[in-house]
Design a protein around this motif. Structure first.
Motif, PDB file in Angstrom:
ATOM      1  N   ASP B 284       8.183   5.939  -3.948  1.00 39.83           N
ATOM      2  CA  ASP B 284       8.910   4.993  -4.787  1.00 39.83           C
ATOM      3  C   ASP B 284       7.919   4.374  -5.790  1.00 39.83           C
ATOM      4  N   PRO B 285       8.322   4.223  -7.059  1.00 42.20           N
ATOM      5  CA  PRO B 285       7.392   3.644  -8.044  1.00 42.20           C
ATOM      6  C   PRO B 285       6.860   2.275  -7.626  1.00 42.20           C
ATOM      7  N   ASN B 286       7.660   1.547  -6.827  1.00 39.95           N
ATOM      8  CA  ASN B 286       7.227   0.221  -6.392  1.00 39.95           C
ATOM      9  C   ASN B 286       6.040   0.272  -5.433  1.00 39.95           C
ATOM     10  N   PHE B 287       5.895   1.390  -4.726  1.00 37.68           N
ATOM     11  CA  PHE B 287       4.843   1.471  -3.716  1.00 37.68           C
ATOM     12  C   PHE B 287       3.462   1.307  -4.357  1.00 37.68           C
ATOM     13  N   LEU B 288       3.153   2.180  -5.306  1.00 37.27           N
ATOM     14  CA  LEU B 288       1.825   2.113  -5.926  1.00 37.27           C
ATOM     15  C   LEU B 288       1.656   0.868  -6.776  1.00 37.27           C
ATOM     16  N   LYS B 289       2.760   0.458  -7.429  1.00 36.74           N
ATOM     17  CA  LYS B 289       2.696  -0.722  -8.282  1.00 36.74           C
ATOM     18  C   LYS B 289       2.331  -1.949  -7.438  1.00 36.74           C
ATOM     19  N   THR B 290       2.806  -1.973  -6.212  1.00 37.14           N
ATOM     20  CA  THR B 290       2.573  -3.133  -5.353  1.00 37.14           C
ATOM     21  C   THR B 290       1.246  -3.053  -4.610  1.00 37.14           C
ATOM     22  N   VAL B 291       0.954  -1.923  -3.995  1.00 33.96           N
ATOM     23  CA  VAL B 291      -0.266  -1.868  -3.176  1.00 33.96           C
ATOM     24  C   VAL B 291      -1.488  -1.466  -4.002  1.00 33.96           C
ATOM     25  N   GLY B 292      -1.274  -0.931  -5.195  1.00 35.08           N
ATOM     26  CA  GLY B 292      -2.398  -0.555  -6.067  1.00 35.08           C
ATOM     27  C   GLY B 292      -3.283   0.489  -5.424  1.00 35.08           C
ATOM     28  N   SER B 293      -4.595   0.263  -5.521  1.00 41.41           N
ATOM     29  CA  SER B 293      -5.532   1.288  -5.046  1.00 41.41           C
ATOM     30  C   SER B 293      -5.494   1.455  -3.525  1.00 41.41           C
ATOM     31  N   ILE B 398      -2.085  10.942  -3.340  1.00 41.43           N
ATOM     32  CA  ILE B 398      -2.338   9.868  -4.301  1.00 41.43           C
ATOM     33  C   ILE B 398      -3.846   9.813  -4.548  1.00 41.43           C
ATOM     34  N   GLN B 399      -4.219  10.149  -5.760  1.00 36.28           N
ATOM     35  CA  GLN B 399      -5.643  10.127  -6.140  1.00 36.28           C
ATOM     36  C   GLN B 399      -5.751   9.257  -7.397  1.00 36.28           C
ATOM     37  N   ASP B 400      -6.590   8.244  -7.354  1.00 35.98           N
ATOM     38  CA  ASP B 400      -6.718   7.290  -8.469  1.00 35.98           C
ATOM     39  C   ASP B 400      -5.355   6.777  -8.915  1.00 35.98           C
ATOM     40  N   GLN B 401      -4.536   6.479  -7.949  1.00 35.51           N
ATOM     41  CA  GLN B 401      -3.192   5.904  -8.163  1.00 35.51           C
ATOM     42  C   GLN B 401      -2.264   6.838  -8.950  1.00 35.51           C
ATOM     43  N   ASN B 402      -2.463   8.138  -8.797  1.00 35.27           N
ATOM     44  CA  ASN B 402      -1.552   9.127  -9.377  1.00 35.27           C
ATOM     45  C   ASN B 402      -1.153  10.119  -8.289  1.00 35.27           C
ATOM     46  N   ALA B 414      -5.193  19.462  -7.907  1.00 36.29           N
ATOM     47  CA  ALA B 414      -6.505  19.087  -7.361  1.00 36.29           C
ATOM     48  C   ALA B 414      -6.579  19.519  -5.908  1.00 36.29           C
ATOM     49  N   ASP B 415      -7.810  19.467  -5.340  1.00 37.84           N
ATOM     50  CA  ASP B 415      -7.977  19.722  -3.908  1.00 37.84           C
ATOM     51  C   ASP B 415      -7.695  18.444  -3.129  1.00 37.84           C
ATOM     52  N   VAL B 416      -7.425  18.619  -1.845  1.00 30.68           N
ATOM     53  CA  VAL B 416      -7.178  17.442  -0.990  1.00 30.68           C
ATOM     54  C   VAL B 416      -8.482  16.677  -0.789  1.00 30.68           C
ATOM     55  N   LEU B 417      -8.422  15.349  -0.958  1.00 31.65           N
ATOM     56  CA  LEU B 417      -9.585  14.513  -0.658  1.00 31.65           C
ATOM     57  C   LEU B 417      -9.529  14.172   0.828  1.00 31.65           C
ATOM     58  N   TYR B 418     -10.559  14.607   1.565  1.00 35.98           N
ATOM     59  CA  TYR B 418     -10.562  14.443   3.017  1.00 35.98           C
ATOM     60  C   TYR B 418     -11.988  14.250   3.491  1.00 35.98           C
ATOM     61  N   PRO B 419     -12.249  13.422   4.493  1.00 37.15           N
ATOM     62  CA  PRO B 419     -11.314  12.483   5.125  1.00 37.15           C
ATOM     63  C   PRO B 419     -11.123  11.230   4.265  1.00 37.15           C
ATOM     64  N   ILE B 420     -10.104  10.442   4.611  1.00 37.29           N
ATOM     65  CA  ILE B 420      -9.882   9.178   3.898  1.00 37.29           C
ATOM     66  C   ILE B 420     -11.064   8.254   4.202  1.00 37.29           C
ATOM     67  N   PRO B 421     -11.747   7.733   3.173  1.00 37.80           N
ATOM     68  CA  PRO B 421     -12.906   6.861   3.458  1.00 37.80           C
ATOM     69  C   PRO B 421     -12.507   5.550   4.150  1.00 37.80           C
ATOM     70  N   GLN B 422     -13.484   4.950   4.826  1.00 38.64           N
ATOM     71  CA  GLN B 422     -13.233   3.642   5.442  1.00 38.64           C
ATOM     72  C   GLN B 422     -12.930   2.628   4.338  1.00 38.64           C
ATOM     73  N   TRP B 423     -12.221   1.569   4.699  1.00 37.21           N
ATOM     74  CA  TRP B 423     -11.804   0.584   3.688  1.00 37.21           C
ATOM     75  C   TRP B 423     -13.005  -0.038   2.978  1.00 37.21           C
ATOM     76  N   LYS B 424     -14.091  -0.274   3.731  1.00 34.13           N
ATOM     77  CA  LYS B 424     -15.254  -0.937   3.103  1.00 34.13           C
ATOM     78  C   LYS B 424     -15.947  -0.018   2.078  1.00 34.13           C
ATOM     79  N   ASP B 425     -15.709   1.288   2.220  1.00 33.84           N
ATOM     80  CA  ASP B 425     -16.367   2.236   1.307  1.00 33.84           C
ATOM     81  C   ASP B 425     -15.505   2.583   0.090  1.00 33.84           C
ATOM     82  N   ARG B 426     -14.350   1.980  -0.031  1.00 34.37           N
ATOM     83  CA  ARG B 426     -13.462   2.358  -1.148  1.00 34.37           C
ATOM     84  C   ARG B 426     -13.792   1.565  -2.415  1.00 34.37           C
TER      85      ARG B 426
END
Lengths: 287, 426
Positions: B284-293, B398-402, B414-426
């Protein structure tokens, strides 16, 4: 153990906010013997005000708190004189339909003015996470929880220690005898609505720090607030806070230990048990 | 005096004649503008209202295309003005379901019995589609569903219900095929799965499909967590998933829950290695608009992807959508738009608007792939279940909010970005 700590801490802080939401509801219920079903929708309005002040004027929620709370106080007084006053002496069904009407009105106005889009305050002053023992929590939630206790204390002090508070209590005890000692009941009712909406407005400000905003967000919290008021006792401020915390903890623990799908079943079952065994709630009085 | 009265009388008579004349002309013109009414039931208020509002806007664009003559968009009904065979134009009549199953059903009844619609479209959420289509079945009116993906909807043996989107069973299989293909490329995401889903019809059906294909593709479900939709807090649910420590987390949520889940992941400092979300709220367009990065790295299944904009028709439709709403097309609005076009295709071929004729036309639907805005093999319905047989799914990340398509590989951006980094590393 680490997981239980997380659940306990999260439940505790969520409960504090439920408590702050419940205070205003409890106050109006206790003083006027009237259930405001639109209570959480007024909170939604406060969340939108907070968001607008942030996005249009760059005012962080921490600084917009007094503005929003004062605005909500005025809105409460206005709502009383424009709407509630006309049904206060009426049947229960009239009062109920009236506040349900306010629910529809507030949600529709919000939908019209701000659309159904979801909004969130991004990067407020209080952002990021904090560790409490092994638990991780957003700083916004911690600030909201601690502030809830302070605000509850302040409202309790006003009610218990000031002349105006005594007048409110006297009105709650007997609205027909209160005028005999010079209390203007109408003004007391308006004041109850003002304080009630100011406190839920403060809850809205703190919630907007870390929670999403949309026209129906209030509905999510309304039932929990009603349960907290019934558990804590109508009109009791310490009761609302303690019951709010209890609801938050029970919700989190039962969701984790039993089954998330049943967490509200446990909360509402407890509510039914308390209503049957102790109808006046934990801190309420028989009167 | 009498002369004067006669004058007034003559003036009055002249005015009356003029009025009748104007009414007559207008009435004739109005009658000449014959329309075929089609009911559309969507959540236009309530928790998923924004999705419904965008779907409505997309359907209005489709209506304009069908009623006008458009040469640069290659979709059914674009090159003709309305339905020449019926001598009528398309008129969509919208009703709000509020995302409440009972209200969706009564809206369907009202549209059929009072508005005399010839067919129904809707209703986005599976729970409301289930009840509204019951009313259509009872009253014998074709119901074309555009985006409800609960498998049970086409397994009820209904005569009048058609669905032109692949269902959750199909999409879930796609996820496991994606994991298999990634493994073949040397990427191992692990074999334990935690599934967290909202507990209405749609979420429960997704969970069943995950269980079915996990067994078939040799994955192990170590946590199965349903939750109450639109809960105030999802802490305990996320904590259960966190303590299960699964390799793969699968989610099925509508938009408010999707936002709450993602922010709860962040608040609890939980970063699963990979998140596979089942469309809906996460797209939903609201998802990224609300949670952002905070929404980055989530993988979701889709029917629509930005790389499809390379197709001129899709690009043009997207421009129309942006001009009308400010939002680009997404999986939900694009399917709502396609739903109108598929029904219009049947209306262009039907002998009459009688329900039996229209149903027969829908059964004979055979839209070629180049006229479909998705990477499907066209539009055809199974003669028994009336489920689309030519659909295909896409996996996006979702990569760079796209939303970037990562599978199937022929349309991957694009290729899959894996694994998802820890929150502190984002």
């Amino acid at each position: 153990m680490e997981h239980i700590e997380q659940v306990l801490v999260s439940g505790l802080f969520a409960g504090m906010v439920y408590g702050l939401i419940s205070i205003g509801l409890s106050l109006i219920w206790g003083i006027m013997d009237m259930v405001n079903f639109a209570h959480s929708d007024f909170m939604m309005l406060a969340m939108y005000f907070t968001y607008l002040l942030f996005s249009k004027l760059g005012l962080d929620p921490l600084f917009s708190l007094p503005l929003v709370a004062a605005g909500m106080f005025c809105l409460g007084v206005l709502t009383y004189f424009l709407v509630i006053r006309h049904v206060i002496g009426g049947e229960l069904v009239q009062q109920t339909l009236c506040t349900f009407g306010l629910v529809v009105l507030l949600q529709s106005v919000a939908q019209y003015l701000w659309t159904g889009n979801y909004q969130m305050i991004n990067e407020p002053l209080v952002s990021g996470n904090i560790r409490i023992f092994a638990a991780s929590l957003s700083k916004g939630q911690v600030v909201a929880g601690v502030a809830s206790l302070f605000l509850a204390g302040a409202i309790w002090w006003v009610i218990q220690k000031t002349r105006i508070g005594w007048a409110l209590m006297a009105t709650a005890q007997n609205r027909y005898s209160a005028p005999l000692v010079g209390i203007k009941v109408d003004r007391m009712f308006a004041l109850a609505w003002g304080i009630g909406l100011a406190s839920v407005g403060a809850a809205g400000v703190f919630l907007a720090n870390y929670y999403y905003i949309y026209p129906q967000v209030g509905a999510t919290f309304q039932l929990l607030a009603l349960v907290a008021v019934a558990l804590g006792g109508f009109g009791s401020i310490p009761g609302a806070i303690v019951a709010g915390i209890a609801v938050g903890l029970i919700e989190a623990l039962s969701g984790y230990l039993i089954e998330p799908a049943y967490k509200y079943l446990v909360v509402f079952s407890l509510y039914i048990v308390v209503v049957l065994v102790r109808p006046h709630g934990f801190f309420g009085t028989h009167s | 005096m009498v002369k004067r009265l006669c004058g007034f009388f003559a003036l009055g008579l002249a005015l009356a004649v003029c009025t009748f004349f104007i009414y007559g002309v207008c009435g004739f013109a109005y009658a000449a503008e014959k329309t075929v009414k089609v009911g559309a039931i969507f959540p236009l208020s309530g928790g998923v209202a924004q999705t419904g509002v965008l779907c409505k806007a997309a359907m209005e664009i489709a209506q304009e295309i069908v009623n006008g003559k458009v040469d640069d968009i290659l979709v059914p009904g674009a090159t003709t003005e309305g339905f020449a065979n019926l001598g009528a134009k398309l008129e969509l009549v919208f009703m709000d379901s509020q995302n409440v199953p009972e209200k969706a059903m009564s809206a369907a009844e009202q549209l059929i019995t009072q508005e005399n619609v010839v067919a129904l479209l809707g209703c986005y959420t599976s729970a409301t589609t289930a009840t509204a289509s019951q009313a259509a079945e009872r009253l014998g009116i074709p119901f074309l569903n555009e985006s409800s993906t609960s498998p049970i909807l086409t397994n009820r043996g209904f005569q009048w219900f058609f669905r032109c989107t692949p269902d959750d069973d199909f999409f879930t299989r796609n996820f496991f095929e994606f994991l298999r293909d990634e493994e073949a490329k040397g990427k191992n995401y692990g074999r334990s799965i935690a599934v967290l889903y909202e507990n209405t019809l749609w979420g429960a059906d997704v969970a069943k499909a995950v269980q079915k294909y996990a067994a078939e593709f040799d994955y192990k479900i170590i946590a199965d967590v349903p939750y109450t939709a639109r809960a105030a807090s999802l802490t305990s649910e996320v904590q259960q998933i966190k303590s299960a420590n699964a390799d793969i987390v699968m989610l099925a949520s509508y938009v408010s829950d999707a936002i709450l889940l993602q922010t709860t992941f962040r608040d609890l400092d939980y970063s699963p290695s990979i998140i596979l979300a089942h469309d809906a709220g996460f797209n939903d367009p609201n998802f990224l608009k609300t949670v952002g990065s905070a929404g980055n790295y989530v993988l979701s299944r889709e029917v629509y992807a930005s790389t499809l904009l390379n197709k001129p028709s899709v690009k043009k439709l997207n421009e129309l959508m942006v001009a009308k709403t400010g939002y680009p097309l997404d999986g939900n609005s694009a399917r709502a738009l396609m739903g109108v076009l598929v029904l219009s295709d049947a209306l262009l071929r039907t002998k009459s608007t009688e329900p039996d004729d229209l149903r027969q036309a829908l059964l004979e639907t055979d839209i070629p792939a180049e006229q479909v805005i998705f990477p499907w093999l066209g539009v055809k319905f199974d003669p028994e279940t009336h489920q689309i047989t030519t659909g295909r799914g896409i996996v996006v990340q979702i990569q760079d909010q796209n939303y970037i398509p990562v599978w199937p590989y022929e349309i991957a951006g694009a290729d899959v970005l894996y694994p998802i980094p820890q929150w502190k590393d984002r």
